[in-house]
Design a protein around this motif. Sequence first.
Motif, PDB file in Angstrom:
ATOM      1  N   MET A 129       0.838  -1.203   0.000  1.00  0.00           N
ATOM      2  CA  MET A 129       0.000   0.000   0.000  1.00  0.00           C
ATOM      3  C   MET A 129       0.872   1.252   0.000  1.00  0.00           C
ATOM      4  O   MET A 129       1.978   1.252   0.516  1.00  0.00           O
ATOM      5  CB  MET A 129      -0.916   0.007   1.226  1.00  0.00           C
ATOM      6  N   PRO A 130       0.354   2.344  -0.571  1.00  0.00           N
ATOM      7  CA  PRO A 130       1.098   3.612  -0.561  1.00  0.00           C
ATOM      8  C   PRO A 130       1.260   4.148   0.854  1.00  0.00           C
ATOM      9  O   PRO A 130       0.580   3.708   1.786  1.00  0.00           O
ATOM     10  CB  PRO A 130       0.200   4.542  -1.396  1.00  0.00           C
ATOM     11  N   PRO A 131       2.162   5.115   1.044  1.00  0.00           N
ATOM     12  CA  PRO A 131       2.288   5.772   2.344  1.00  0.00           C
ATOM     13  C   PRO A 131       0.956   6.403   2.755  1.00  0.00           C
ATOM     14  O   PRO A 131       0.086   6.656   1.921  1.00  0.00           O
ATOM     15  CB  PRO A 131       3.354   6.850   2.089  1.00  0.00           C
ATOM     16  N   THR A 132       0.793   6.647   4.058  1.00  0.00           N
ATOM     17  CA  THR A 132      -0.456   7.208   4.567  1.00  0.00           C
ATOM     18  C   THR A 132      -0.588   8.678   4.174  1.00  0.00           C
ATOM     19  O   THR A 132       0.284   9.497   4.480  1.00  0.00           O
ATOM     20  CB  THR A 132      -0.510   7.073   6.093  1.00  0.00           C
ATOM     21  N   MET A 159       8.976  15.531  -7.621  1.00  0.00           N
ATOM     22  CA  MET A 159       8.407  14.803  -6.491  1.00  0.00           C
ATOM     23  C   MET A 159       8.705  13.319  -6.654  1.00  0.00           C
ATOM     24  O   MET A 159       8.586  12.764  -7.756  1.00  0.00           O
ATOM     25  CB  MET A 159       6.897  15.037  -6.418  1.00  0.00           C
ATOM     26  N   LEU A 160       9.096  12.670  -5.578  1.00  0.00           N
ATOM     27  CA  LEU A 160       9.467  11.262  -5.591  1.00  0.00           C
ATOM     28  C   LEU A 160       8.479  10.491  -4.715  1.00  0.00           C
ATOM     29  O   LEU A 160       8.420  10.697  -3.499  1.00  0.00           O
ATOM     30  CB  LEU A 160      10.886  11.087  -5.058  1.00  0.00           C
ATOM     31  N   TYR A 161       7.712   9.598  -5.339  1.00  0.00           N
ATOM     32  CA  TYR A 161       6.654   8.861  -4.650  1.00  0.00           C
ATOM     33  C   TYR A 161       6.994   7.378  -4.701  1.00  0.00           C
ATOM     34  O   TYR A 161       6.914   6.750  -5.758  1.00  0.00           O
ATOM     35  CB  TYR A 161       5.325   9.145  -5.338  1.00  0.00           C
ATOM     36  N   GLN A 162       7.401   6.818  -3.574  1.00  0.00           N
ATOM     37  CA  GLN A 162       7.832   5.432  -3.529  1.00  0.00           C
ATOM     38  C   GLN A 162       6.783   4.553  -2.880  1.00  0.00           C
ATOM     39  O   GLN A 162       6.304   4.833  -1.773  1.00  0.00           O
ATOM     40  CB  GLN A 162       9.158   5.306  -2.765  1.00  0.00           C
ATOM     41  N   VAL A 163       6.419   3.483  -3.577  1.00  0.00           N
ATOM     42  CA  VAL A 163       5.518   2.456  -3.051  1.00  0.00           C
ATOM     43  C   VAL A 163       6.231   1.118  -3.219  1.00  0.00           C
ATOM     44  O   VAL A 163       6.459   0.671  -4.348  1.00  0.00           O
ATOM     45  CB  VAL A 163       4.169   2.439  -3.781  1.00  0.00           C
ATOM     46  N   GLY A 164       6.605   0.490  -2.118  1.00  0.00           N
ATOM     47  CA  GLY A 164       7.420  -0.713  -2.212  1.00  0.00           C
ATOM     48  C   GLY A 164       8.763  -0.362  -2.832  1.00  0.00           C
ATOM     49  O   GLY A 164       9.437   0.569  -2.408  1.00  0.00           O
ATOM     50  N   ASN A 165       9.146  -1.114  -3.871  1.00  0.00           N
ATOM     51  CA  ASN A 165      10.423  -0.821  -4.533  1.00  0.00           C
ATOM     52  C   ASN A 165      10.205  -0.116  -5.878  1.00  0.00           C
ATOM     53  O   ASN A 165      11.092  -0.138  -6.741  1.00  0.00           O
ATOM     54  CB  ASN A 165      11.254  -2.092  -4.721  1.00  0.00           C
ATOM     55  N   VAL A 216      -2.582  11.138  -8.126  1.00  0.00           N
ATOM     56  CA  VAL A 216      -1.293  11.196  -8.816  1.00  0.00           C
ATOM     57  C   VAL A 216      -1.457  10.527 -10.180  1.00  0.00           C
ATOM     58  O   VAL A 216      -2.405   9.768 -10.407  1.00  0.00           O
ATOM     59  CB  VAL A 216      -0.181  10.493  -8.009  1.00  0.00           C
ATOM     60  N   SER A 217      -0.514  10.774 -11.067  1.00  0.00           N
ATOM     61  CA  SER A 217      -0.631  10.247 -12.423  1.00  0.00           C
ATOM     62  C   SER A 217      -0.524   8.735 -12.480  1.00  0.00           C
ATOM     63  O   SER A 217      -1.145   8.092 -13.328  1.00  0.00           O
ATOM     64  CB  SER A 217       0.435  10.876 -13.321  1.00  0.00           C
ATOM     65  N   THR A 218       0.269   8.131 -11.594  1.00  0.00           N
ATOM     66  CA  THR A 218       0.507   6.692 -11.638  1.00  0.00           C
ATOM     67  C   THR A 218       0.301   6.077 -10.264  1.00  0.00           C
ATOM     68  O   THR A 218       1.013   6.413  -9.317  1.00  0.00           O
ATOM     69  CB  THR A 218       1.938   6.387 -12.127  1.00  0.00           C
ATOM     70  N   ASN A 219      -0.667   5.172 -10.160  1.00  0.00           N
ATOM     71  CA  ASN A 219      -0.874   4.399  -8.940  1.00  0.00           C
ATOM     72  C   ASN A 219      -0.127   3.072  -9.072  1.00  0.00           C
ATOM     73  O   ASN A 219      -0.066   2.489 -10.155  1.00  0.00           O
ATOM     74  CB  ASN A 219      -2.366   4.137  -8.714  1.00  0.00           C
ATOM     75  N   VAL A 220       0.439   2.611  -7.960  1.00  0.00           N
ATOM     76  CA  VAL A 220       1.273   1.412  -7.964  1.00  0.00           C
ATOM     77  C   VAL A 220       0.539   0.297  -7.244  1.00  0.00           C
ATOM     78  O   VAL A 220       0.033   0.482  -6.132  1.00  0.00           O
ATOM     79  CB  VAL A 220       2.634   1.685  -7.288  1.00  0.00           C
ATOM     80  N   ASN A 259       5.508  17.640   3.796  1.00  0.00           N
ATOM     81  CA  ASN A 259       5.633  17.759   5.258  1.00  0.00           C
ATOM     82  C   ASN A 259       4.973  16.613   6.000  1.00  0.00           C
ATOM     83  O   ASN A 259       5.305  16.352   7.158  1.00  0.00           O
ATOM     84  CB  ASN A 259       5.066  19.101   5.718  1.00  0.00           C
ATOM     85  N   GLN A 260       4.035  15.910   5.340  1.00  0.00           N
ATOM     86  CA  GLN A 260       3.442  14.710   5.932  1.00  0.00           C
ATOM     87  C   GLN A 260       4.183  13.446   5.497  1.00  0.00           C
ATOM     88  O   GLN A 260       3.743  12.334   5.779  1.00  0.00           O
ATOM     89  CB  GLN A 260       1.958  14.616   5.540  1.00  0.00           C
ATOM     90  N   HIS A 261       5.282  13.622   4.781  1.00  0.00           N
ATOM     91  CA  HIS A 261       6.190  12.535   4.391  1.00  0.00           C
ATOM     92  C   HIS A 261       5.518  11.486   3.518  1.00  0.00           C
ATOM     93  O   HIS A 261       5.877  10.305   3.564  1.00  0.00           O
ATOM     94  CB  HIS A 261       6.811  11.881   5.625  1.00  0.00           C
ATOM     95  N   VAL A 262       4.568  11.922   2.706  1.00  0.00           N
ATOM     96  CA  VAL A 262       4.003  11.029   1.688  1.00  0.00           C
ATOM     97  C   VAL A 262       5.004  10.860   0.550  1.00  0.00           C
ATOM     98  O   VAL A 262       5.135   9.777  -0.027  1.00  0.00           O
ATOM     99  CB  VAL A 262       2.667  11.601   1.151  1.00  0.00           C
ATOM    100  N   MET A 263       5.711  11.927   0.227  1.00  0.00           N
ATOM    101  CA  MET A 263       6.714  11.919  -0.830  1.00  0.00           C
ATOM    102  C   MET A 263       7.952  12.667  -0.365  1.00  0.00           C
ATOM    103  O   MET A 263       7.944  13.356   0.657  1.00  0.00           O
ATOM    104  CB  MET A 263       6.176  12.600  -2.102  1.00  0.00           C
TER     105      MET A 263
END
Length: 348
Positions: free
Chosen positions: A1-4, A246-252, A93-97, A225-229
Motif C-alpha cells: 500500500m502507498p504511504p499514509t 516529487m518522488l513517490y515510492q511504493v514498495g520498490n 497522482v498520475s501513476t498508482n502502484v 511535510n506529511q512525508h508522503v513523498m
Amino acid sequence: MPPTWPRQPLERWMRNACADLQWLGTAPWAVTVSHSQRTANTSYLTSLRSGWFDYAAEELQDKWWAAWLIRRLGTCSSWMGLDRIALVGNWPVSTNVWDGATVADLTQMCTRVMTENPDYFVGVRNLQPDKHAHLIAALRQIGFVALPARVVYEFDLRQGLARKPSHLMRDHTARKRSGLRMAVMDSVSRESARRMAALYTRIYLDKHSQLNAQYTTDFFEDILNQHVMRAVTLTHSNGDIMAFAMLYQVGNTLTVPALGYATDAEIDGLYRLLFSAIHEYTQTHALLLNYSSGAGDFKRKRGGLPQLEYTMVCAPSRKRNGWRTSLLRWLEKKTRGINTTALIALGA
C-alpha cells in the motif's frame, strides 16, 4: 500500500479535480467520485473522458479533423454516462502502484463501490498485464473490461545499471558541470512549496495541458511535510530552486507525480539535468522507476523500456445498463490488437 496520506478535501490539492476524495476500508483506499456537474478542464486523474478524449484531442490539434472526431466521441461518452465515474485506488497522482497483496482487497473494494454507486461507472487505473495479471483476472470476474490507456516508460535499477546509454551519461556530465546543487528534501517551507507550484504550473499546465492536475501550493506543502513523498531539487548558488521532482515510492517502485523547472533560466537543458538527478536517486536506492508517459523518444534514448498500461472499467451496476456493458465489451474486443509498437508509431 502507498504511504499514509493526510485526510484533506481534494479541492485543497487540485483546482480541477471536480470530484470528491473518499477514504474507504481499513487500509484505507482512496476513491475519487466525480461531481454531478463536470467543469471545464476537469483533470484526467479523475475523469476518463478527459484522459481518453479531451487530452487526445489536444495532442492532435495539428490534425483538426481527427481532433474534431475525438471530441465528438467524448460528447457521446458523456451521453452514455461516463462523466459519472468512481475510480478505486485512485490516489491523486498520475501513476498508482499495485502489488500482489492488494488483489483481494481491491476486488472487494470495487464490489463495494459498485454497490454504493449503482449509476456510476467504476474504474481502476494503471494496470500492466505482465505485473498485474491476477488483479486483471479478478476484476474481470466481477464484470470489468480492460482498455488500453497509455505507454509508460520504466527504468529497472533494482540490480544496478546494466548498460550506460550515451545520452544518459551526457546528462550526468552536464549536471555536474552546471554548478547546480542536487539535494533531496523531506520537508518544505511555504515559500519553497510556492516556488514548486509555480515551476510545476509552467511545465504541466502552461506548456502542456490544463487537463493535467492543477496542483496547489497546499499540495506540495502537505504531501512533503506529511512525508508522503520526497523531492529532489536542483538549486542555484543563490538558493533558488531551479528544478524539482516529487518522488513517490511504493514498495520498490518509484514514480514522479510532478516536476517543474525554470523556463526563463540561462542554464540549458534543465529537464535533462533533472532527469539525471532522478535517475541517480533511483540507482542509489535500487528502485524500479516508472517514469510515466510522454517524451517517449527522450526516455527510450536513456534506457527506458515501454510498457502498455490499461484501465479496467465496469459499467453501472443497475440492470437497465446492460447495453453499456455490451458496449464496453465490444470496445475491449476492438482494441485487443493495440500494442506499444503501434502507440509509439503514433508518438507515444
